[in-house]
Scaffold this active site. Structure first.
Site, PDB file in Angstrom:
ATOM      1  N   LYS B  46       0.845  -1.206   0.000  1.00  0.00           N
ATOM      2  CA  LYS B  46       0.000   0.000   0.000  1.00  0.00           C
ATOM      3  C   LYS B  46       0.873   1.245   0.000  1.00  0.00           C
ATOM      4  O   LYS B  46       1.921   1.271   0.656  1.00  0.00           O
ATOM      5  CB  LYS B  46      -0.908  -0.031   1.237  1.00  0.00           C
ATOM      6  CG  LYS B  46      -1.975   1.053   1.277  1.00  0.00           C
ATOM      7  CD  LYS B  46      -2.867   0.901   2.505  1.00  0.00           C
ATOM      8  CE  LYS B  46      -3.902   2.003   2.603  1.00  0.00           C
ATOM      9  NZ  LYS B  46      -4.745   1.862   3.820  1.00  0.00           N
ATOM     10  N   SER B 123      -9.692   1.917   2.971  1.00  0.00           N
ATOM     11  CA  SER B 123      -8.799   2.675   2.116  1.00  0.00           C
ATOM     12  C   SER B 123      -7.792   1.796   1.362  1.00  0.00           C
ATOM     13  O   SER B 123      -7.211   2.238   0.392  1.00  0.00           O
ATOM     14  CB  SER B 123      -8.026   3.699   2.961  1.00  0.00           C
ATOM     15  OG  SER B 123      -7.215   3.035   3.900  1.00  0.00           O
ATOM     16  N   SER B 147     -10.149  -0.377   7.088  1.00  0.00           N
ATOM     17  CA  SER B 147      -9.554  -0.174   5.768  1.00  0.00           C
ATOM     18  C   SER B 147      -8.960  -1.410   5.104  1.00  0.00           C
ATOM     19  O   SER B 147      -8.591  -1.361   3.933  1.00  0.00           O
ATOM     20  CB  SER B 147      -8.472   0.910   5.845  1.00  0.00           C
ATOM     21  OG  SER B 147      -9.045   2.175   5.857  1.00  0.00           O
TER      22      SER B 147
END
Lengths: 505, 504
Positions: B46, B123, B147
């Site tokens: 990420k 996210s 997330s």
């Protein structure tokens, strides 16, 4: 108490002192701490520049120094305390917040008695926090530069209760605090270098009435400025209150302008920033176990007050006065403070003195000699002359092998050209020793020598001799001075004077 | 070499990713990874996790060209163990969002069916989508309030948010330090378990990283409890006690197809011998407000470092380039331009919550609620929370309590991507507010309490007359355990996964 009133006003002063910890590494990063002499931006890690993804790591060495300060100031050490973030945007604050201890400081409720103050000053609290970076603005170039060397250095904020009453007391408090923190190795306390800075709170009120509204003067970095800023505040606040009975002093944060020797307004209470204090979610609870506090206490160097009383107790019977001890303590204050509370390999003046005295030397003479050292224009350092060599020197003086002027000359030589040669060899080389030790000398032999040099003086300085003969005894000193130079001080000036008088009679 | 193969495959990866937008950077260097147990394992990271060889933007304009000078501890560990970091994945800006639509790199499209243009969830949407599209074996994500679990559910992959304090946050771009947790997404539980096993290590560079002995004790406590109650027969789940939190199943959602899928799973687990018990977590209704206050307060603090001075974007105020008094304006311009709408909104909220007037009523109150949420969980789990301060006082051994909690990961399948407005920002779509509320209820409490939570994909329930028609998109079930019981949570996740493989 009444002597502390200024034309019927009571002055109330409290001081917040920021002290840089003498640690090798910063409070939350492994970056080395810096001196003013280091090139800008050479001593920081990613954390100190607030790079994303960096996290604080508490430096235990800083904690132990903080504990020493708390114990030296008689504070209660909280078993549990915590860190908070104080938010504000400023170019010297890379993270946008400073990590400090707002809600729960690690040490509270101390009591400190500065040597020359009769009363004790209550310490409200001590908090541990980060120092800022430095921003250097150059108005002519229209540039602002940032130096991260100082960013994140460990700092103590030591806050007094409003217990001080005069500018002189404030000055004495700061000087004593400086001495105390140096003695326990917490900080070098160097105000010129910025490792000790003060914010001073001043208010005035009529005796018996509640304290007046206080104004804070920020960032004073010399004792002189502290005194001047307080004096200025007293007269400024008096002007406000005396000119108009309904006028009030406004709560303000002020700065001291050392060019014009005045304070000026930085911001009013209404403009005070909201720092949005928030407990730091990374650092959690700071825990000090009783065992750890005790072990730090056991490892503490002795405090100045106890050193003073010990010296007085040990040496006053041998003629050492309180003043003499003050001289020693002042010499001691010059020593270099080691990092991280380590024991110094270099002797301070007090330890030096005590080692010299431990070999049955007269403490009064020893103290005198050490006192002379600073008169010779060099800051005291035990590095320049070892205890052994200084001992040999004192022994020569005590044995009256040299006159005082010769001794001074020899000491100068030993200071300016450190060497390991035995001191009596050096003295002999410089032809400073009396040829015979005094107890072997017959008076006449000595008198003969003196008589010879006196006769030479009479030949060499005819006009001075004429003046003496004419009744001007003051000129005698000039002649004796010539004899001292010629003999490198080997002649006792008094006997030279006696013999000269005999010869000229 | 496996690595070379993948390096040469970057163009293929790029091509596959065009329609998904899961990646924001690919690793096309031919650096040779070290030999280790993770050889052959390709991992996507990420973009809020620092890498020294690839840019780290956190999907924000303010860090658009930012290169970190160091690798996050998790990246170091994976590389050292032979894994190959194949690229950085898209996410909501600084992890703030639940649909992966607030990104300077544009939204992630759910790969389950690209044509439908549905959200991947956020996210960690890029990480979930990359795994779902088969572009990597596993992906690292971060989870502050859901997330990892939400995009895992929307994309049909497994996602683990470990217990807070197990995986190092050193090198993770902070959103909310007390909630941020690094976790793993993969196609199956065993891959998640394998990668997690490597990064589950104490790290001295993270002050919140938990001591090895403490995590070992928590692990043993949960496993011993579970094993001692079970028969040797692994097929038999007798002794496993599963709690179903009633607050997570409001009656309004009784006809929701996802709820009925979870009911199916629960009855299957019961038929295999597990005990299913209703439990109550009464503070749940306050958890949401507490979460929003804490997360945005910490967010406003953590993001104050982005001021355009030391690194990142700097926007000078127009026409005042040469005035040194404008530094405050530089901050204002840089932050106004550099942060997206959602981030600005949360910073403002958090700034307010920390202001002197609001602090007690908002921030402190939220901390008290957070403790209540923790206490709720501690009261329903059989094993006690090793981190709770009350565990220092000897507590009478509980005779009841559950081993894990089970509930849906998400209340709906992936929603359609909103249409971007003129500013390139997604319009705030009018949504079902109850669904929104329950959605957050499902993931936020475990974050507040720092508990391990795993989302496992499950098939949609067979339709019957009482249930609305499902849309065939992936759904996930969440398994939540006591702090430090991550291994137990993964075991239960594996049982659910196996049941699914065997066609339930």
């Amino acid at each position: 108490m009444s002597r502390l009133l200024v034309d019927g006003w009571q002055v109330v002063i409290g001081i917040e002192t920021h002290v840089q910890l003498r640690s090798k590494q910063k409070l939350f990063s492994k970056a080395p701490t810096s001196l003013l002499s280091h090139s800008p931006n050479t001593r920081f890690h990613a954390f100190d520049a607030a790079f994303p993804g960096t996290l604080p790591r508490l430096n235990r060495k800083c904690l132990d120094l903080a504990l020493r300060a708390a114990l030296a100031l008689g504070c209660t050490v909280n078993e549990r305390s915590s860190f908070d973030r104080k938010h504000y945007f400023y170019s010297d604050q890379p993270a946008g917040y400073q990590i400090t201890q707002h809600y729960s400081p690690f040490a509270v409720r101390g009591l400190f008695t500065p040597t020359k103050l009769g009363n004790s000053i209550r310490i409200k609290q001590i908090q541990l926090e980060q120092d800022t970076a430095k921003s250097i603005t150059n108005p002519s170039k229209k540039s602002a530069l940032i130096d991260l060397n100082r960013a994140g250095t460990g700092l103590l904020e030591i806050v007094t209760e409003p217990d001080l009453r005069t500018p002189e007391q404030a000055a004495e408090y700061v000087r004593s605090l400086q001495e105390l923190l140096r003695a326990v190795g917490v900080s070098d306390g160097n105000m010129e270098m910025g490792s000790l800075r003060c914010d001073v709170n001043v208010s005035i009120n009529r005796p018996g009435e509640p304290h007046g509204t206080r104004c804070e003067v920020k960032n004073l970095n010399s004792v002189k400025f502290i005194v001047a800023a307080i004096e200025y505040e007293i007269s400024r606040q008096r002007r406000i209150l005396e000119n108009n009975s309904s006028a009030e002093v406004l709560q303000e944060t002020r700065r001291f302008d050392h060019d014009v020797w005045k304070t000026y307004k930085m911001r009013s209470k209404e403009d005070a920033p909201d720092y949005r204090y928030m407990p730091d979610p990374n650092l959690g609870t700071l825990v000090f176990s009783q065992e750890h506090v005790d072990s730090v206490r056991r490892g503490m160097p002795s405090l100045p007050a106890s050193t003073r009383s010990r010296l007085l107790q040990t040496y006053s019977s041998k003629g050492v006065t309180e003043r003499d001890i003050e001289v020693l303590m002042n010499l001691d204050a010059n020593r270099e403070i080691p990092y991280d509370g380590a024991e110094s390999s270099i002797l301070g003046a007090v330890a030096y003195f005590e080692q010299l005295c431990s070999r049955n030397r007269d403490p009064k003479i020893t103290q005198n000699v050490l006192g002379q050292l600073s008169a010779l224009g060099k800051p005291f350092s035990s590095e320049l002359i070892s205890v052994d060599r200084m001992g040999e020197f004192i022994d020569l003086v005590v044995a009256k092998r040299m006159t005082r002027p010769s001794a001074k000359l020899l000491l100068k030589q030993m200071l300016s050209r450190p060497s390991n040669a035995p001191v009596n060899h050096l003295a002999a080389e410089m032809d400073l020793l009396d040829t015979d030790p005094p107890h072997h000398k017959t008076m006449s032999a000595n008198d003969d020598l003196v008589r010879d040099i006196c006769l030479r003086a009479i030949d060499a300085l005819p006009s001075e001799i004429a003046a003496i003969r004419g009744g001007n005894q003051n000129v005698m000193n000039k002649v004796v001075g010539w004899i001292m130079r010629e003999t490198r001080g080997k002649v006792d000036p008094n006997s030279a004077k006696t013999i000269l008088n005999q010869l000229l009679r | 070499m496996l690595l070379r193969r993948f390096a040469s495959n970057v163009s293929a990866l790029r091509a596959k990713d065009v329609s998904i937008n899961a990646f924001v950077a690919f690793n096309d260097s031919e650096s040779v990874s070290s030999n280790g147990p993770l050889n052959g394992c390709t991992i996507a990271v990420k973009d809020n996790i620092c890498t020294s060889h690839l840019p780290t933007t956190a999907s924000s304009a303010i860090l658009k060209d930012f290169h970190s000078p160091f690798d996050a501890t998790v990246v170091q560990i994976l590389t050292k163990n032979g894994a190959e970091i194949i690229g950085k994945t898209n996410c909501d800006e600084f992890g703030m969002g639940s649909l992966n639509i607030h990104s300077v790199h544009g939204p992630v499209v759910n790969p389950f069916n690209v044509e439908e243009r549905r959200a991947a969830g956020g996210s960690s949407g890029g990480s979930a989508a990359a795994v779902a599209a088969g572009l990597c074996h596993a992906a690292l994500g971060t989870d502050t309030g859901g997330s990892i679990r939400l995009p895992a559910s929307y994309c049909g992959v497994v996602g683990l948010k470990p217990s807070y304090g197990l995986v190092s946050r050193h090198g993770i771009i902070s959103y909310a330090d007390s909630l941020d947790t690094v976790g793993v997404l993969a196609k199956d539980v065993s891959t998640v378990e394998n990668v997690f096993g490597h990064i589950n290590k104490h790290d001295y560079r993270d002050p919140t990283s938990i001591d090895e002995r403490v995590r070992e004790r928590a692990r043993n406590l949960s496993l011993e409890q579970y094993e001692s109650n079970r028969h040797s027969n692994t097929q038999d789940l007798k002794g496993l006690r599963i709690g179903v939190p009633q607050e997570y199943f409001p009656s309004e959602l009784s006809s929701n197809p996802i709820i009925s899928s979870i009911r199916n799973i629960l009855s299957l687990l019961r038929s295999r011998g597990a005990t299913v018990l209703p439990v109550s977590l009464p503070s749940t209704k306050y958890a949401l407000s507490a979460y929003y206050v804490i997360a945005s307060a910490e967010g406003s603090s953590c993001l104050s470092r982005y001021d355009g001075i030391e690194y990142g974007l700097r926007v000078k105020p127009p026409g005042e380039e040469n005035n040194i008094d404008t530094s405050a304006k530089i901050y204002a311009h840089t932050r106004s331009h550099g942060f997206g709408r959602e981030v600005r909104k949360r910073i403002l909220l958090g700034t307010y919550a920390l202001s002197a007037d609001a602090f007690d009523n908002y921030f402190l109150q939220a901390q008290r609620v957070r403790q209540m949420v923790r206490d709720d969980f501690d009261s329903v789990f059989f094993v006690s929370n090793i981190l709770a301060s009350s565990s220092t006082t000897p507590k009478s051994r509980k005779t009841d309590g559950v081993d894990v909690l089970i509930h849906p990961s998400a209340i709906r399948t992936a929603p359609r991507l909103p249409i971007a407005d003129d500013a390139g920002e997604p319009e705030s779509a009018s949504r079902d507010t109850l669904q929104d509320y329950v959605q957050d209820v499902l993931t936020v409490p475990a974050s507040l309490a720092g508990l391990p939570a795993l989302s496992v994909p499950v098939p949609q329930a067979v339709r019957n007359q009482n249930v609305e028609k499902g849309d065939g998109w992936p759904i996930g079930v969440s398994v939540v355990g006591q702090w430090g019981s991550d291994e137990l949570v993964l075991k239960v996740g594996r049982i659910i996964e196996e049941m699914e493989r065997n066609g339930l």
